[in-house]
Scaffold this active site. Structure first.
Site, PDB file in Angstrom:
ATOM      1  N   SER A 193       0.844  -1.276   0.180  1.00  0.00           N
ATOM      2  CA  SER A 193      -0.029   0.273  -0.148  1.00  0.00           C
ATOM      3  C   SER A 193       0.815   1.203  -0.015  1.00  0.00           C
ATOM      4  CB  SER A 193      -0.939  -0.057   1.084  1.00  0.00           C
ATOM      5  OG  SER A 193      -0.191   0.126   2.595  1.00  0.00           O
ATOM      6  N   LYS A 249       1.269   4.609   6.923  1.00  0.00           N
ATOM      7  CA  LYS A 249       0.778   5.404   5.795  1.00  0.00           C
ATOM      8  C   LYS A 249       1.383   6.851   6.036  1.00  0.00           C
ATOM      9  CE  LYS A 249      -2.520   2.283   5.093  1.00  0.00           C
ATOM     10  NZ  LYS A 249      -2.390   1.437   3.771  1.00  0.00           N
TER      11      LYS A 249
END
Length: 248
Positions: A58, A113
């Protein structure tokens, strides 16, 4: 003769005691080193630096599945085990920082993230372009999947509670590349994956509370390409160029 034998036995006893005492002193010395080392390891791991493995793609091309990272836990204030509080931070998380945090949906997991919104920021996305406080953000670090169609999802419904401006709640139809504007609440952060079309992030499950932030990745200390079908891929599929790479 008897006196000689007595002196000899006495000398042997002294030598044996010295050897035994020396061995015990040696073991005691190393026992102290082991105990101190373990204590330092526990303290450093709890409050300083911790290892973390990337388990998904991701964050490509910033971080890759199979990367092993060292995390700075002091920068945002390391959590005090069993207390539920943090040490004083060097500074608060900022827009653009890559962070490791406890996944809000499942506390057993840790995610990594990039922060794109801090408390008070107004965020939106228009045709895949991030807009923060009315200005389009230049994101040179993101990766896109060519030809990937935009998609809506029921998980986006949480956003309605944070809509601002002239957005009509009843007409709000958010999708992966088109949503907002939303205001980031106090003590929360909005995070996105750099692999923008293949990331489970704040668009789907909401904000990350400040209390869930664990630290900031510093460097890749080990990396290999997993899922190659080779049993020893962690030895034969090393990404040598990523060893020692700093994370931005």
């Amino acid at each position: 003769m008897d006196g000689y034998e007595e002196k000899r036995r006495h000398a042997l006893q002294l030598a044996n005691r010295r050897r035994t005492g020396g061995a015990l002193a040696f073991l005691g010395h190393w026992a102290k080193i082991v105990v101190i080392s373990l204590a330092l390891f526990i303290v450093i791991r709890a409050f300083g630096v911790e290892a973390f493995k990337i388990a998904s793609g991701s964050m490509e091309h910033t971080l890759f599945e199979g990367d092993f990272l060292l995390i700075n836990k002091l920068v945002y204030g390391a959590g005090i085990p069993g207390v539920g509080r943090k040490l004083p931070a060097l500074h608060a998380p900022r827009d653009g920082d890559v962070i490791v945090f406890t996944y809000p949906v499942d506390p057993r997991l840790n995610y990594v993230k990039r922060i794109v919104g801090t408390p008070g920021d107004t965020l939106a996305m228009r045709e895949g372009l991030l807009v923060r406080n009315g200005r389009t953000v230049q994101e040179n670090y993101i990766q896109r999947t060519p030809g990937e169609p935009d998609q809506s999802d029921d998980d986006f419904r949480w956003q309605k509670a944070y809509l601002v401006g002239n957005a009509a709640i009843e007409d709000y139809r958010p999708s992966r590349n088109n949503w907002g504007p939303l205001v980031v609440p106090a003590h929360d952060y909005f995070v996105l994956g750099d692999n923008r079309d293949n990331s489970s992030d704040s668009r789907y499950w909401g904000f990350v509370a400040d209390s869930l932030v664990r630290g900031q990745p510093l460097v890749v200390y080990y990396s290999y390409a997993p899922d190659t079908g080779e049993k020893l891929d962690w030895l034969t599929r090393l990404r040598w160029k990523r060893f020692g790479e700093l994370i931005h």
